[in-house]
Design a protein around this motif. Structure first.
Motif, PDB file in Angstrom:
ATOM      1  N   GLY A  89       0.810  -1.209   0.000  1.00  0.00           N
ATOM      2  CA  GLY A  89       0.000   0.000   0.000  1.00  0.00           C
ATOM      3  C   GLY A  89       0.843   1.258   0.000  1.00  0.00           C
ATOM      4  N   VAL A  90       0.205   2.359   0.351  1.00  0.00           N
ATOM      5  CA  VAL A  90       0.834   3.679   0.317  1.00  0.00           C
ATOM      6  C   VAL A  90       0.924   4.209   1.741  1.00  0.00           C
ATOM      7  CG1 VAL A  90       0.652   6.016  -0.610  1.00  0.00           C
ATOM      8  CG2 VAL A  90      -0.201   4.080  -1.945  1.00  0.00           C
ATOM      9  N   LEU A  91       2.099   4.715   2.099  1.00  0.00           N
ATOM     10  CA  LEU A  91       2.314   5.241   3.437  1.00  0.00           C
ATOM     11  C   LEU A  91       2.706   6.712   3.354  1.00  0.00           C
ATOM     12  CD1 LEU A  91       2.568   4.780   6.509  1.00  0.00           C
ATOM     13  CD2 LEU A  91       4.948   4.116   6.101  1.00  0.00           C
ATOM     14  N   TYR A  92       1.944   7.556   4.060  1.00  0.00           N
ATOM     15  CA  TYR A  92       2.280   8.961   4.225  1.00  0.00           C
ATOM     16  C   TYR A  92       2.840   9.094   5.640  1.00  0.00           C
ATOM     17  CZ  TYR A  92      -0.836   9.731   0.224  1.00  0.00           C
ATOM     18  OH  TYR A  92      -1.441   9.705  -1.011  1.00  0.00           O
ATOM     19  N   THR A  93       4.143   9.263   5.774  1.00  0.00           N
ATOM     20  CA  THR A  93       4.784   9.445   7.067  1.00  0.00           C
ATOM     21  C   THR A  93       4.822  10.948   7.326  1.00  0.00           C
ATOM     22  OG1 THR A  93       6.145   7.491   6.614  1.00  0.00           O
ATOM     23  CG2 THR A  93       6.828   8.905   8.433  1.00  0.00           C
ATOM     24  N   VAL A 102      -2.603   3.583   3.354  1.00  0.00           N
ATOM     25  CA  VAL A 102      -3.678   3.204   2.444  1.00  0.00           C
ATOM     26  C   VAL A 102      -3.357   1.807   1.920  1.00  0.00           C
ATOM     27  CG1 VAL A 102      -4.888   3.747   0.307  1.00  0.00           C
ATOM     28  CG2 VAL A 102      -4.006   5.597   1.750  1.00  0.00           C
ATOM     29  N   PRO A 103      -4.094   0.773   2.345  1.00  0.00           N
ATOM     30  CA  PRO A 103      -3.837  -0.569   1.822  1.00  0.00           C
ATOM     31  C   PRO A 103      -4.031  -0.607   0.305  1.00  0.00           C
ATOM     32  CG  PRO A 103      -5.339  -0.643   3.705  1.00  0.00           C
ATOM     33  CD  PRO A 103      -5.186   0.789   3.310  1.00  0.00           C
ATOM     34  N   ALA A 104      -3.234  -1.428  -0.356  1.00  0.00           N
ATOM     35  CA  ALA A 104      -3.302  -1.524  -1.821  1.00  0.00           C
ATOM     36  C   ALA A 104      -4.714  -1.862  -2.284  1.00  0.00           C
ATOM     37  CB  ALA A 104      -2.306  -2.566  -2.328  1.00  0.00           C
ATOM     38  N   ARG A 105      -5.432  -2.685  -1.532  1.00  0.00           N
ATOM     39  CA  ARG A 105      -6.786  -3.089  -1.940  1.00  0.00           C
ATOM     40  C   ARG A 105      -7.767  -1.914  -1.938  1.00  0.00           C
ATOM     41  NH1 ARG A 105      -6.199  -4.827   3.314  1.00  0.00           N
ATOM     42  NH2 ARG A 105      -7.700  -3.936   4.761  1.00  0.00           N
ATOM     43  N   ASP A 106      -7.443  -0.846  -1.178  1.00  0.00           N
ATOM     44  CA  ASP A 106      -8.331   0.314  -1.095  1.00  0.00           C
ATOM     45  C   ASP A 106      -7.970   1.430  -2.070  1.00  0.00           C
ATOM     46  OD1 ASP A 106      -9.808  -0.905   0.891  1.00  0.00           O
ATOM     47  OD2 ASP A 106      -8.666   0.014   2.518  1.00  0.00           O
ATOM     48  N   ALA A 107      -6.813   1.321  -2.718  1.00  0.00           N
ATOM     49  CA  ALA A 107      -6.386   2.351  -3.668  1.00  0.00           C
ATOM     50  C   ALA A 107      -7.191   2.220  -4.958  1.00  0.00           C
ATOM     51  CB  ALA A 107      -4.897   2.209  -3.954  1.00  0.00           C
ATOM     52  N   ILE A 108      -7.780   3.313  -5.407  1.00  0.00           N
ATOM     53  CA  ILE A 108      -8.637   3.304  -6.592  1.00  0.00           C
ATOM     54  C   ILE A 108      -7.906   3.826  -7.818  1.00  0.00           C
ATOM     55  CG2 ILE A 108     -10.746   4.249  -7.615  1.00  0.00           C
ATOM     56  CD1 ILE A 108     -11.856   4.434  -4.724  1.00  0.00           C
ATOM     57  N   GLY A 109      -7.249   4.966  -7.670  1.00  0.00           N
ATOM     58  CA  GLY A 109      -6.564   5.559  -8.817  1.00  0.00           C
ATOM     59  C   GLY A 109      -5.722   6.750  -8.409  1.00  0.00           C
ATOM     60  N   THR A 155       4.139   6.614 -11.308  1.00  0.00           N
ATOM     61  CA  THR A 155       4.223   5.311 -11.983  1.00  0.00           C
ATOM     62  C   THR A 155       3.955   4.182 -10.997  1.00  0.00           C
ATOM     63  OG1 THR A 155       5.769   6.172 -13.619  1.00  0.00           O
ATOM     64  CG2 THR A 155       5.726   3.777 -13.307  1.00  0.00           C
ATOM     65  N   ALA A 156       4.572   4.245  -9.814  1.00  0.00           N
ATOM     66  CA  ALA A 156       4.358   3.198  -8.800  1.00  0.00           C
ATOM     67  C   ALA A 156       2.896   3.185  -8.337  1.00  0.00           C
ATOM     68  CB  ALA A 156       5.290   3.423  -7.617  1.00  0.00           C
ATOM     69  N   LEU A 157       2.287   4.350  -8.175  1.00  0.00           N
ATOM     70  CA  LEU A 157       0.874   4.409  -7.770  1.00  0.00           C
ATOM     71  C   LEU A 157      -0.032   3.860  -8.870  1.00  0.00           C
ATOM     72  CD1 LEU A 157       0.764   7.874  -5.983  1.00  0.00           C
ATOM     73  CD2 LEU A 157       0.443   5.637  -4.921  1.00  0.00           C
ATOM     74  N   GLU A 158       0.281   4.167 -10.118  1.00  0.00           N
ATOM     75  CA  GLU A 158      -0.519   3.627 -11.231  1.00  0.00           C
ATOM     76  C   GLU A 158      -0.426   2.105 -11.267  1.00  0.00           C
ATOM     77  OE1 GLU A 158       1.161   5.817 -14.495  1.00  0.00           O
ATOM     78  OE2 GLU A 158      -0.397   7.367 -14.394  1.00  0.00           O
ATOM     79  N   GLU A 159       0.762   1.557 -11.047  1.00  0.00           N
ATOM     80  CA  GLU A 159       0.917   0.102 -11.020  1.00  0.00           C
ATOM     81  C   GLU A 159       0.155  -0.507  -9.847  1.00  0.00           C
ATOM     82  OE1 GLU A 159       5.113  -0.678 -11.052  1.00  0.00           O
ATOM     83  OE2 GLU A 159       5.360   0.152 -13.070  1.00  0.00           O
ATOM     84  N   LEU A 160       0.160   0.186  -8.706  1.00  0.00           N
ATOM     85  CA  LEU A 160      -0.545  -0.307  -7.521  1.00  0.00           C
ATOM     86  C   LEU A 160      -2.053  -0.296  -7.718  1.00  0.00           C
ATOM     87  CD1 LEU A 160       0.199  -1.167  -4.553  1.00  0.00           C
ATOM     88  CD2 LEU A 160      -0.460   1.158  -3.927  1.00  0.00           C
TER      89      LEU A 160
END
Length: 183
Positions: A89-93, A102-109, A155-160
């Protein structure tokens, strides 16, 4: 009281009333959003980041409404942050506020924007991740400190957020049964 003293007093009184109204509005927003789910903590043993960037966490808003800031769980607070994209997923520190995962399963776009929630920058200067927070679609904005880091993060977010990554990346009509053309 002199003319200047009266003007100064009136100015301070108006300023105090405005601050009180702002505080009242923010408290009302917190109360209205009390049912919004709290983000999950980052899992232990998070994999190595696929990409990362330092910058500013702008805010989390209701998806598609960049003025409707999510005030609860410190999601509406701007903070210096590092955005890192991991396989999980995505981590905002964030500095001075709780981290947001944000778990990868919850990322929409992901998309690029020039403004949201009071932060306006050059064209496509914000990286906006759309995701589901307890089933509610939200947008989280991030402004990278170094523009050269943005391409790798996007790019990494689009792949996720692609269906191949296993996330729930569906279109609004994806849950509807396919209709066949009977003509």
């Amino acid at each position: 009281m002199s003319e200047y003293g009266l003007a100064a007093f009136a100015t301070l009184a108006v300023a105090a009333v405005l601050v009180a109204l702002i505080v009242r509005g923010w408290r009302g927003r917190l109360k209205r959003q009390s049912g919004v789910a709290e983000p999950l903590p980052a899992p232990e043993g998070l994999g190595a980041p696929l990409a990362s960037a330092e910058g500013q966490y702008v805010s989390t808003t209701t998806a598609g409404d960049w003025l409707d800031r999510i005030a609860v769980h410190t999601l509406g607070y701007k903070a210096n942050a590092t955005l890192s994209v991991h396989p999980e997923g995505v981590l905002y520190t964030r500095s001075g506020a709780r981290d947001v995962f944000v778990p990868a399963r919850d990322a929409i776009g992901v998309r690029r924007e020039s403004g949201m929630a009071g932060k306006f920058v050059e064209r496509d200067g914000l990286v906006v991740l759309e995701w589901r927070l307890g089933g509610r679609p939200v947008d989280t904005g991030f402004r990278a400190r170094r523009p050269e880091a943005v391409a790798a993060v996007v790019t990494a977010l689009e792949e996720l957020t692609t269906p191949a990554a296993g996330g729930p990346k569906t279109t609004p009509d994806a849950d509807q049964p396919e209709q066949k053309d009977t003509k």
